[in-house]
Scaffold this motif. Structure first.
Motif, PDB file in Angstrom:
ATOM      1  N   THR A 265       2.540  -2.525   5.990  1.00 46.03           N
ATOM      2  CA  THR A 265       1.864  -1.517   5.515  1.00 46.03           C
ATOM      3  C   THR A 265       2.155  -0.367   6.196  1.00 46.03           C
ATOM      4  O   THR A 265       2.153   0.973   5.525  1.00 46.03           O
TER       5      THR A 265
ATOM      6  N   CYS B  17      -1.477   2.630   3.257  1.00 45.30           N
ATOM      7  CA  CYS B  17      -1.237   1.487   2.514  1.00 45.30           C
ATOM      8  C   CYS B  17      -2.387   0.444   3.387  1.00 45.30           C
ATOM      9  O   CYS B  17      -2.343   0.332   4.430  1.00 45.30           O
TER      10      CYS B  17
ATOM     11  N   VAL C 149      -1.854   1.317  -2.473  1.00 41.44           N
ATOM     12  CA  VAL C 149      -1.711   2.685  -1.648  1.00 41.44           C
ATOM     13  C   VAL C 149      -2.141   3.747  -2.273  1.00 41.44           C
ATOM     14  O   VAL C 149      -2.447   3.905  -3.546  1.00 41.44           O
TER      15      VAL C 149
END
Length: 535
Positions: free
Chosen positions: A139, A156, A173
């Motif tokens: 992420t 994200c 996202v």
């Protein structure tokens, strides 16, 4: 060129015999996934989930930003291709992207579904099944990559994770603005100031741990003698060695021996050599607490549980949680209290006096007694089931009269300790004192020896302790030791006095020779000869 045309043969270059690897024109390294998994495990175990996630997220963010920045320089024609980011990530062996749906209307948003995340795999392998998504580096990478490409804050969030048992890892996202309040709980993991605060906290913890370890080493090495555990005798060395081996397991221990032999000091060796060394060591003398108060001492009490209980109070089990609880004179506990102690050992939970709910505790029990618990069980004064719970290992500490080789070694340690405490300059013992110390029976064992030396230091008016400085009981007692044990070599006595003088004068051999009444050359000759003498 399109993103589909990217492969490792095009963007990866290396020297066939090793040395450097180039990924998109910038130096790269091959890092084993297992090593990253072990790093994750170490971070979580030593720093906690929050700090571990913060560090790995920031690491991933920097990696993603750098990858995007390199792409813009080396392959500018690919920077607008939405498939480029996922392709690069797959080429680096990090995961397998199944779908990557990019939207620009009404605002920038990406929905990613992936499998074979190395992070999910390694977390399961080293940490276990989590309750929340754990692809922290991924992420971070996606956030850094997209932020560099979009020129604004993009974050994200992982909603599903294979480590949790989900079929896929699913990421979403969005820009900072489009996430609105939903991103707030995740922002601390991306911020540099969070890293700074985490590192400051970690540094403080590491410094404290280092101090604790130094204290522990001091107790176990340099100050061992002054803890009453100096040992030249085979019997005592064997006892200490066994204590250190027992320390490596979590089993309960009963330490037996006469009063004053150093049972608590043996217990502290077991604690400080164990995995619980940096957790509390809590001791209680069971014979010194009345029966009516012992339950409250052990388990604590709630406010109003009895007269005088004006506040909640934790007990010794809670105070020792994670560490060691030392029960001295455990043989003095009443049958009723024995039953309650047995229940705690079986259930691993306590209940405060005046409360209905139980609290879990994780405590290692070390007990000590000067009684023969086996005989106490046979006589019906000690519960057999409790005895077998407590006495998985039994350590017998020999009486001081049974290890005469240790008497003068201990006496020297206590002399150093007392002279520093009181502020006197005393370099040793008169020969008749050393003989008396060896011959005396020491019914009070090490504790009595320590008190005797302190008494002598207070009364001594010269440089060496004489017979008149000893307590009357020791001074006037008839020797009980054998003639062989009572007679010492002249070399041993001379060596002791010279080494004591040098230590007292902080290594000044010239001054030591002067005060001892010998020449400096004679002193050096003697020191050279002492190197071949037994320590």
């Amino acid at each position: 060129m399109k993103a589909e045309e990217l492969d490792l043969r095009r963007i990866l270059s290396f020297r066939p015999k090793g040395g450097t690897i180039q990924f998109m024109g910038h130096r790269a390294m091959i890092v084993d996934a297992l090593a990253m998994g072990l790093l994750r495990k170490e971070l979580i175990e030593n720093l906690g989930n929050f700090a571990a996630r913060t560090i790995l997220t920031r690491f991933g963010y920097a990696h993603g930003w750098s990858t995007a920045d390199n792409l813009c320089i080396e392959y500018p024609d690919l920077k607008d291709d939405p498939k480029t980011g996922p392709t690069l990530h797959m080429l680096q062996g990090i995961l397998n992207v199944a779908t990557n749906d990019v939207f620009h209307e009404p605002s920038f948003r990406i929905s990613i579904r992936s499998q074979e995340s190395y992070e999910a795999e390694q977390h399961l392998l080293h940490v276990g099944i989590p309750s929340d998504p754990v692809c922290w580096t991924l992420t971070g990478y996606i956030s850094g990559y997209c932020s560099r490409m979009q020129g604004e804050e993009v974050y994200c969030i992982e909603h599903q994770c294979c480590a949790m048992g989900d079929a896929i890892c699913r990421y979403e996202v969005r820009t900072r603005e489009d996430w609105d309040e939903e991103i707030e709980p995740h922002l601390p993991f991306f911020r540099a100031d969070t890293i700074d605060s985490v590192l400051h906290e970690v540094t403080a913890k590491l410094k404290k741990t280092e101090r604790d370890i130094k204290v522990r080493r001091s107790l176990m090495d340099g100050d061992l003698g002054c803890c009453g555990l100096a040992a030249k005798s085979k019997t005592m060395r064997k006892t200490i060695d066994l204590a250190r081996r027992i320390a490596k397991v979590e089993s309960s221990v009963v330490i037996t021996g006469e009063s004053g032999v150093g049972k608590e000091r043996i217990a502290r060796i077991i604690h400080s050599e164990s995995s619980r060394a940096l957790r509390p060591f809590v001791a209680i003398n069971c014979s010194a607490v009345t029966e009516t108060l012992l339950e409250s001492e052990f388990f604590g009490h709630a406010r109003g549980a009895f007269t005088g209980a004006n506040r909640d109070r934790i007990g010794l089990f809670e105070a020792a949680n994670g560490g060691t609880l030392f029960l001295d004179e455990v043989g003095e506990i009443s049958p009723g209290m024995q039953a309650k102690l047995l229940r705690v050992l079986q259930e691993k939970e306590i209940r405060r006096v005046g409360e209905n709910s139980s609290r879990p505790v994780d405590v290692r029990i070390i007990s000590a007694t000067n009684r023969d618990l086996g005989n106490e069980v046979s006589a019906g004064r000690f519960r057999e089931d409790l005895y077998y719970r407590l006495c998985i290992f039994e350590l017998v500490v020999p009486a001081l009269r049974e290890r005469q080789e240790d008497i003068l070694l201990l006496a020297r340690c206590f002399l150093d300790k007392s002279t520093q405490k009181i502020g006197k300059e005393i370099i040793g013992f008169q020969p008749e004192v050393t003989d008396r110390l060896i011959q005396y029976e020491w019914p009070g064992n090490v504790r009595q020896l320590e008190n005797t030396i302190e008494h002598a230091v207070v009364l001594c008016q010269g440089k060496r302790i004489g017979l008149d400085d000893l307590p009357k009981a020791v001074r006037s007692a008839q020797g009980g030791g054998s003639v062989a044990n009572a007679i010492r070599k002249i070399d041993d006595l001379e060596r002791e006095q010279i080494l004591a003088a040098i230590k007292l004068l902080d290594g000044d051999k010239t001054e030591a020779a002067k005060q001892l009444g010998i020449s400096l050359s004679s002193l050096y000759q003697k020191l050279k000869r002492y190197q071949t003498l037994p320590v």
